[in-house]
Design an enzyme around this catalytic site. Structure first.
Site, short mmCIF file in Angstrom:
data_model
loop_
_atom_site.label_atom_id
_atom_site.label_comp_id
_atom_site.label_asym_id
_atom_site.label_seq_id
_atom_site.Cartn_x
_atom_site.Cartn_y
_atom_site.Cartn_z
N HIS A 96 12.37 -1.48 8.93
CA HIS A 96 12.46 -0.66 7.60
C HIS A 96 11.18 -0.85 7.04
O HIS A 96 10.44 -1.96 7.26
CB HIS A 96 13.78 -0.87 7.01
CG HIS A 96 13.83 -2.56 6.53
ND1 HIS A 96 14.34 -3.17 7.28
CD2 HIS A 96 13.84 -2.94 5.39
CE1 HIS A 96 14.32 -4.59 6.60
NE2 HIS A 96 14.10 -4.24 5.58
N HIS A 98 10.53 -2.16 4.06
CA HIS A 98 10.18 -3.25 3.13
C HIS A 98 8.92 -4.00 3.45
O HIS A 98 8.48 -4.41 4.64
CB HIS A 98 11.19 -4.10 3.06
CG HIS A 98 12.35 -3.43 2.27
ND1 HIS A 98 13.60 -4.12 2.24
CD2 HIS A 98 12.43 -2.40 1.52
CE1 HIS A 98 14.57 -3.44 1.45
NE2 HIS A 98 13.85 -2.35 1.13
N ASP A 100 7.98 -7.08 3.55
CA ASP A 100 7.84 -8.17 4.19
C ASP A 100 8.46 -8.07 5.80
O ASP A 100 8.39 -8.93 6.28
CB ASP A 100 8.92 -9.10 3.46
CG ASP A 100 10.47 -8.51 3.56
OD1 ASP A 100 10.37 -7.37 3.52
OD2 ASP A 100 11.50 -9.24 3.52
N HIS A 101 8.55 -6.83 6.13
CA HIS A 101 8.61 -6.37 7.49
C HIS A 101 7.56 -5.59 8.16
O HIS A 101 7.60 -5.35 9.35
CB HIS A 101 9.94 -5.50 7.53
CG HIS A 101 11.17 -5.92 7.61
ND1 HIS A 101 12.08 -6.57 8.28
CD2 HIS A 101 11.67 -6.69 6.22
CE1 HIS A 101 13.12 -7.46 7.91
NE2 HIS A 101 13.06 -7.44 6.41
#
Length: 176
Positions: A96, A98, A100-101
């Site tokens: 996804h 976000h 942090d990904h």
């Protein structure tokens, strides 16, 4: 509390189905490196999401590439080992959008492209949500990345037949 303990005990002894491909692996044939499992910000000992799956005989892949994933790969494998791992890279999956990904993705793609000869570098399959495509296309206006994007909502067996030799080898569909 007693009920929770019973659930944990039952789960610990339960037999779960193991896919045939996993049963066929021999010790040392595949390595999973957790580059980060969650953090508010990248740090040496606790990093944002990033998993590196390496099967040296067939290739490697990232599952999530949070900021700092490339640095953690270099800390785990050393400079030369990280370079070799990037050269074997066959696929990157981002679940996804976000930060942090996915924020570490351009650094990984750019490093791989440079290692494989710049403009001559073969494209790498990146699978993720549609907004990630837009992010990567905008980034490519600054620096080429040598990637082929596949929307994760469109992933099904027929997609894998023609992409990266079945992604992690085998040459067949993604259902294997």
């Amino acid at each position: 509390a007693a009920e929770a303990a019973e659930v944990v005990a039952a789960a610990a002894t339960a037999e779960f189905p193991v896919p045939a491909a996993v049963k066929a692996l021999t010790p040392g044939e595949v390595e999973i490196v957790f580059l980060g499992t969650g953090s508010a910000q990248p740090a040496k000992y606790r990093n944002v999401s990033g998993i590196f799956l390496d099967q040296p005989a067939r290739g490697s892949m990232f599952i999530e590439t949070g900021e700092g994933s490339y640095g953690q790969l270099r800390r785990s494998y050393g400079e030369e080992g990280a370079d070799e791992a990037l050269k074997r890279l066959r696929c990157i999956w981002v679940s996804h959008i976000h930060a942090d990904h996915h924020v570490g993705l351009p650094r990984i793609l750019a490093a791989r492209r440079a290692l494989l000869g710049g403009d001559a570098a073969p494209t790498l399959t990146v699978i993720g949500p549609r907004p990630l495509r837009r992010f990567l296309e905008l980034y490519e206006t600054v620096e080429p990345l040598a990637m082929h994007f596949v929307d994760c909502l469109e992933v099904h067996e027929s997609v894998w037949d023609g992409v990266s030799g079945g992604v992690l080898g085998g040459g067949g569909g993604g259902g294997t």
